[in-house]
Design a protein around this motif. Structure first.
Motif, short mmCIF file in Angstrom:
data_model
loop_
_atom_site.label_atom_id
_atom_site.label_comp_id
_atom_site.label_asym_id
_atom_site.label_seq_id
_atom_site.Cartn_x
_atom_site.Cartn_y
_atom_site.Cartn_z
N ILE A 67 35.33 -17.41 42.43
CA ILE A 67 34.37 -16.48 42.17
C ILE A 67 32.86 -17.34 42.07
CG2 ILE A 67 32.89 -14.37 41.23
CD1 ILE A 67 35.77 -13.51 40.67
N ALA A 68 33.01 -18.20 41.06
CA ALA A 68 31.80 -19.03 40.93
C ALA A 68 31.61 -19.89 42.23
CB ALA A 68 32.08 -19.90 39.55
N ARG A 69 32.57 -20.61 42.82
CA ARG A 69 32.40 -21.11 43.98
C ARG A 69 31.58 -20.41 45.06
NH1 ARG A 69 33.55 -26.50 45.64
NH2 ARG A 69 33.46 -26.38 43.27
N GLU A 70 32.17 -19.20 44.93
CA GLU A 70 31.60 -18.14 46.13
C GLU A 70 30.12 -17.80 45.78
OE1 GLU A 70 32.51 -13.80 48.03
OE2 GLU A 70 34.34 -14.89 46.90
N ILE A 71 29.80 -17.69 44.60
CA ILE A 71 28.35 -17.36 44.22
C ILE A 71 27.54 -18.52 44.68
CG2 ILE A 71 26.64 -17.06 42.36
CD1 ILE A 71 28.98 -15.45 41.08
N GLU A 72 27.81 -19.90 44.34
CA GLU A 72 26.91 -20.84 44.65
C GLU A 72 26.78 -21.20 46.02
OE1 GLU A 72 27.19 -24.26 45.40
OE2 GLU A 72 29.39 -24.39 45.50
N CYS A 73 28.09 -20.91 46.70
CA CYS A 73 27.94 -21.08 48.29
C CYS A 73 27.23 -20.04 49.02
CB CYS A 73 29.50 -21.25 48.68
SG CYS A 73 30.51 -22.83 48.38
N GLN A 74 27.42 -18.81 48.37
CA GLN A 74 26.60 -17.77 49.19
C GLN A 74 25.22 -17.74 48.97
OE1 GLN A 74 27.47 -15.50 51.40
NE2 GLN A 74 29.57 -16.31 51.39
N TRP A 75 24.80 -18.21 47.66
CA TRP A 75 23.36 -18.54 47.65
C TRP A 75 22.70 -19.62 48.49
CZ3 TRP A 75 19.87 -16.53 44.18
CH2 TRP A 75 18.57 -17.15 44.41
N ASP A 76 23.50 -20.62 48.64
CA ASP A 76 23.11 -21.60 49.91
C ASP A 76 22.99 -21.20 51.31
OD1 ASP A 76 22.44 -23.37 48.01
OD2 ASP A 76 24.38 -24.35 48.07
N LEU A 77 24.04 -20.36 51.52
CA LEU A 77 24.18 -19.82 52.83
C LEU A 77 23.16 -18.66 53.17
CD1 LEU A 77 28.26 -19.57 53.33
CD2 LEU A 77 26.73 -21.20 54.40
N TYR A 78 23.03 -17.94 52.19
CA TYR A 78 22.15 -16.81 52.51
C TYR A 78 20.72 -17.34 52.82
CZ TYR A 78 19.98 -12.31 51.82
OH TYR A 78 19.27 -11.09 51.69
N TRP A 79 20.20 -18.31 51.71
CA TRP A 79 18.80 -18.62 51.88
C TRP A 79 18.69 -19.57 52.90
CZ3 TRP A 79 16.25 -15.01 50.40
CH2 TRP A 79 16.33 -14.17 49.21
N PHE A 80 19.74 -20.46 53.33
CA PHE A 80 19.41 -21.45 54.37
C PHE A 80 19.23 -20.72 55.75
CE2 PHE A 80 20.44 -25.04 51.25
CZ PHE A 80 19.30 -25.78 51.38
N GLU A 81 19.75 -19.74 55.77
CA GLU A 81 19.52 -18.95 57.16
C GLU A 81 18.30 -18.49 57.24
OE1 GLU A 81 22.44 -15.79 58.20
OE2 GLU A 81 24.11 -17.03 57.63
N LEU A 82 17.59 -18.24 56.10
CA LEU A 82 16.22 -17.57 56.48
C LEU A 82 15.14 -18.62 55.99
CD1 LEU A 82 16.57 -14.52 53.76
CD2 LEU A 82 16.70 -14.49 56.27
N TYR A 83 15.42 -19.75 55.54
CA TYR A 83 14.66 -20.86 55.28
C TYR A 83 15.10 -22.37 55.76
CZ TYR A 83 12.08 -17.37 52.42
OH TYR A 83 11.67 -16.04 51.82
N SER A 84 14.21 -23.07 55.75
CA SER A 84 14.49 -24.52 56.21
C SER A 84 14.81 -25.28 54.85
CB SER A 84 13.59 -25.31 57.17
OG SER A 84 12.38 -25.54 56.41
N PHE A 85 15.35 -26.29 54.96
CA PHE A 85 15.68 -27.03 53.58
C PHE A 85 14.00 -27.40 52.99
CE2 PHE A 85 15.63 -31.24 51.43
CZ PHE A 85 16.57 -30.85 50.32
N GLU A 86 13.26 -27.82 54.09
CA GLU A 86 11.73 -28.24 53.38
C GLU A 86 10.90 -26.77 52.98
OE1 GLU A 86 10.02 -31.10 52.94
OE2 GLU A 86 12.15 -32.02 53.62
#
Length: 112
Positions: A67-86
């Motif tokens: 679950i902890a891995r899923e939380i940190e992965c979903q954080w990245d996936l969710y926000w990288f779909e909306l914003y670029s790394f920069e």
């Protein structure tokens, strides 16, 4: 083994019990830390579990790890779909929030 810890305002031990407490706090909207800090804390927790070489995780710790891995992965996936790394580097990520319903579902998974 040395690895880079993610910076987080949460200075609690990386244990399954602490994870459960933090997740419950987020679900009750009583957290004084950001969801970003919690996601980074979750990433640190998974690295701490990985660092315990040779130690097999019990059933509960394995579930927490998942679950902890899923939380940190979903954080990245969710926000990288909306914003670029920069863009994300310029944003105060402590202001960003995942849907609360996701945390409630993760909490339910933990209690099954």
């Amino acid at each position: 083994m040395d690895w880079n810890w993610n910076e987080t305002s949460i200075s609690l031990p990386y244990t399954s019990d602490t994870f459960r407490t933090l997740l419950d706090t987020v679900c009750r909207k009583e957290n004084e830390f950001s969801q970003y800090d919690f996601a980074m804390w979750c990433d640190n927790l998974t690295m701490a579990f990985d660092d315990d070489e040779g130690e097999e995780l019990n059933e509960f710790d394995s579930l927490v790890f998942s679950i902890a891995r899923e939380i940190e992965c979903q954080w990245d996936l969710y926000w990288f779909e909306l914003y670029s790394f920069e863009e994300l580097r310029k944003i105060d990520q402590s202001k960003l929030k995942l849907p609360l319903s996701w945390f409630i579902e993760w909490s339910k998974k933990l209690c099954e």
